[in-house]
Every structure is written in C-alpha cells, then in structure tokens.
Design an enzyme around this catalytic site. Structure first.
Site, short mmCIF file in Angstrom:
data_model
loop_
_atom_site.label_atom_id
_atom_site.label_comp_id
_atom_site.label_asym_id
_atom_site.label_seq_id
_atom_site.Cartn_x
_atom_site.Cartn_y
_atom_site.Cartn_z
N GLY A 93 -14.67 -13.38 6.76
CA GLY A 93 -14.18 -12.17 7.42
C GLY A 93 -14.68 -10.91 6.74
N GLY A 94 -14.04 -9.79 7.08
CA GLY A 94 -14.48 -8.49 6.56
C GLY A 94 -14.42 -8.40 5.05
CE1 TYR A 113 0.33 -6.62 -1.80
CE2 TYR A 113 -1.91 -6.81 -0.95
CZ TYR A 113 -0.61 -6.37 -0.81
OH TYR A 113 -0.24 -5.68 0.32
N GLY A 122 -14.09 -18.05 3.11
CA GLY A 122 -13.85 -17.13 4.21
C GLY A 122 -15.09 -16.34 4.59
CG ASP A 146 -11.67 -3.86 0.70
OD1 ASP A 146 -10.62 -3.38 0.24
OD2 ASP A 146 -11.74 -4.37 1.83
CE LYS A 201 -9.96 -5.17 4.83
NZ LYS A 201 -10.11 -5.64 3.44
N GLY A 250 -5.18 -10.17 -6.39
CA GLY A 250 -5.83 -9.00 -5.81
C GLY A 250 -5.14 -7.67 -6.04
CB SER A 297 -0.97 0.01 1.19
OG SER A 297 -1.96 -0.98 1.02
#
Length: 435
Positions: free
Chosen positions: A130-131, A212, A128, A104, A68, A233, A19
């Site tokens: 999750g967030g 990624y 999954g 996202d 998240k 990703g 990032s």
C-alpha cells in the site's frame, strides 16, 4: 468565525488515532492557536470531502489508510518525494491549491537512525504494497538497500520494478536481515493477528512495525521473545506529524522540541497501559493489586474472580473438571481483560503457562513479577484450601521451579515482596512512574 489555524486527518477509520494529541502538544509548544480534527468517510466520498475541507478554510491535512495513493488524483500539485514514492500523507492548502507531500519518509528514516540500524548493503522484506510501503521502499533505497522483496496477498502487483512475492514463499528469504510491516494486520482491536508466523522473525536483525496501537503488536512480541531488535511506529508517527507542521507553517521545529513532544507522547501511551501482576500463588498479587488500585485510583481486575463470575463456580470446583478446562477459560478471560485501558490486573499463578496469555498481558500492559521467597509463601498459605494446585511444600517448590524462569522472562519489571508491603507498593509506583 473562529480565529484559529485548522488542520486535520482524513481516513476511513480514525477513532483510535493518536495524531490529534501529537498536534495539540505541538500547538502548546509553539504557542499556536490551532485545532486538529478527524475527518472519517468512505472511499467514494474522497473527492467531495477533500473539496469541502479545502473550502472551509482548513490549512492542511494528513492522509492515512486507505487514501494515500488515491488522493493524488484530486490534488493540484505534488512534491518531489511524492513523485518518487507515489503516495501522499500530507496536503497543504495554499492560494486555492491542494499540494501533496510525503512526510512518512522522514519518520521512517529517523526510526532506523535512532535504533542504530545499519541499512547500507542489507536485504529487506517489506510486508504490504500500500501507500506506506512505497515510502518505506524509497527510504530503504535512498539509504543504500537495493535487495528488497515485497510480500503481498496480491503478488501479481508490480511496484517500482521490485519483486513481489506471496506469504507462502517467505521461507525463501531467510537471509534478509530487515523486516518491515506496513500492513494494518495486528492493529487495535484485532490484536490477536500477525501478518506472519514467529518462525519468520527469528533470523532477522531488525523488525519495524509501522503500527503504534498497540505498542507491542504480536509481530513485535515475536521479535522481543527471540532477542531481535525492534521498533513500533510511534516515533515515525511523531516525526511525520511534526514534518507536516513544518510544511503547513513554513517553519523548522528545533530538535529539542521534537524530543520533548515524543517523550510526552511516550508517557501518555504508557499511562494508558495496564499494570499486570504475575507471580506464584501466595506471592501477594491480590493484596498488592488492591492497594495499588486505591492508591492510583484505578480499576482492579482479578482474573480468578472474573473466571469464577463467568463460570459460576469456584476455582477449586473448575479444577475438578480438569486443569485444561480451567486454562481454556482463563485464556478467554485474559484476552477480554487485556482490552481494558489503565487498570490493575492481578493474574493467576499459572497464567504464564500459555503463550496466548502472555501476548494478552503484554500487548497493552506493564508486566510486574511479584517475587516472594518460597518459604514465606508456604508459611502464609498454611491452612488455605483455595489453592487447587498447591497440596504440599514439595508441590509448591515444584511449581516454583517450573515457573520461575517464565516469570523472569516475560516480565517488564521484577518487584521484591519479601519486606514491608509499603516498600513493595512504592517500588512499583517508582518504576511505573507515578511516584
């Protein structure tokens, strides 16, 4: 006091995050004097850390695993998409308030779009709960998918009234065309792992792994091996980052700038990859590797030399103990070598005989097949007693026929090495992008 716009990312483990590079490229493109920092901490520190970040004048932050969902409890307002998704990945600090968003969603949607994946009316498996999975579910639903099953280690969990099943029951969903991995399984450094077996990939039309790093996870390599369209990703990461910048700075980033930054990110990721040379014994891998490493200023790793160093025996001596023993050592060595970044790696001729070796070579490597005429190889090898598997011309031809199909299948590029060695080197550098 620094006269800069300050931004950042919060998460539990961030040392390998890409990032900062994305946001720094954005600052350059837009002429912004900005900094993007990483804030790594444990879950029990979330509330205090968030408050501290707000108080030191940070303009906005991104949120990643595992915060998240939990971060919603500590912010003042949430956007419409967060209300629908139930997870935050972007926070804007404004007028003393922390406002949560989810970008996202946009990155996920655009990944399907650029890959020309038809979504409406299809069925999807999401790995999954999750967030990140919540953003995927919302996006799929908005794009026209109602039939979604979530696969989880905790199948008792209920999300948005969607069916949640366990991994043991994946065989029930063979007709589901899309598969999206939102788990961290397979992320660097645990590159040997995959959330599912290869057999569960073969029936799909499109596989999307939100990871990624590495760019070719085990699950994506399964997809490529079976001719299934797939994506990692990275594009999603770039899009969500730039959408965050739009929110923080109240701007619209032109499409051309988005493409420019993504291409720059793609080139940087490729520049981190190893150049992996495969081919028959005597095809010129060692010679080419030596010249390439000097020309590009990169470390040269010869897998056979590494094996000899590890065992304290020559390749010929190791083969006397049996080829299986040699291949086991070779597999371990290639796994270790694959963790390197930006090296030239010369492999043994039979390294491609094991699938685990292929995974190791490809996860962070550009695999170059050095193709040389079998007659020239045999001529060059006359009098060489260091090739334990090559005894006669007929034996060499047998090996060639056994391996040529694998070489061609697993390589990213084929390089002809039947002419001048300089032409061979230049061909690799042109394809790889350094010439």
């Amino acid at each position: 006091m620094k006269n800069k716009f300050n931004y950042g990312l919060i998460g539990k483990k961030l040392s390998h995050s890409f990032s900062p590079f994305i946001h720094e490229e954005f600052f350059k493109a837009q002429g912004i004097d900005g900094e993007y920092e990483l804030y790594e901490f444990e879950p029990n520190e979330l509330k205090n850390k968030l408050e501290n970040i707000k108080n030191i004048g940070v303009k906005g932050i991104n949120v990643t695993i595992p915060y998240k969902e939990d971060v919603i409890n500590y912010i003042d307002e949430i956007s419409a998409e967060v209300k629908s998704i139930g997870a935050v990945n972007t926070i804007k600090f404004e007028d003393g308030k922390a406002i949560g968003y989810n970008t996202d969603y946009f990155g996920i949607k655009e990944t399907f779009t650029i890959n020309n994946v038809k979504i409406k009316g299809k069925k999807a498996i999401v790995l999954g709960t999750g967030g990140a999975s919540k953003a995927v579910i919302t996006c799929l639903k908005d794009m026209g998918i109602e039939n979604i099953v979530l696969i989880s280690r905790n199948p008792e969990k209920v999300i948005s009234n969607y069916k949640v099943d366990n991994y043991e029951n994946l065989h029930r969903y063979k007709s589901y065309e899309l598969l999206i991995n939102t788990t961290p399984v397979g992320m660097f450094p645990l590159i040997d792992e995959s959330p599912i077996e290869e057999k569960h990939i073969k029936e799909r039309e499109f596989v999307f792994d939100l990871i990624y790093n590495p760019s070719k996870t085990r699950i994506l390599q399964y997809a490529m091996k079976n001719g299934v369209k797939c994506s990692n990703g990275l594009y999603m990461l770039v899009l969500q980052a730039l959408k965050s910048e739009e929110i923080w700075n109240d701007i619209m980033i032109p499409e051309g700038v988005v493409k420019q930054i993504f291409n720059t990110c793609l080139k940087k990721k490729n520049r981190e990859k190893n150049l992996v040379l495969i081919g028959m014994p005597g095809s010129g891998k060692s010679t080419i590797g030596g010249i390439l490493s000097k020309r590009l200023g990169l470390k040269l790793i010869d897998s056979d030399e590494m094996i000899e160093k590890k065992v304290g025996k020559s390749i010929t001596e190791i083969f006397k103990d049996g080829e299986e023993i040699f291949r086991n050592i070779e597999e371990d060595v290639l796994k270790d070598i694959s963790m390197e970044k930006r090296c030239v790696i010369s492999t043994g001729g039979g390294a491609i005989k094991r699938e685990e070796n292929i995974f190791s070579m490809k996860y962070n490597g550009i695999v170059c097949f050095i193709d040389r005429d079998i007659e020239k190889i045999f001529y060059d090898m006359q009098g060489n007693n260091q090739r334990p598997l090559v005894k006669t011309k007929e034996h060499l031809l047998k090996l060639y026929n056994e391996r040529i199909g694998i070489y061609r299948e697993v390589c990213d590029i084929t390089i002809d090495n039947n002419g001048d060695i300089e032409d061979t080197i230049n061909s690799i550098m042109k394809v790889e992008g350094t010439l």
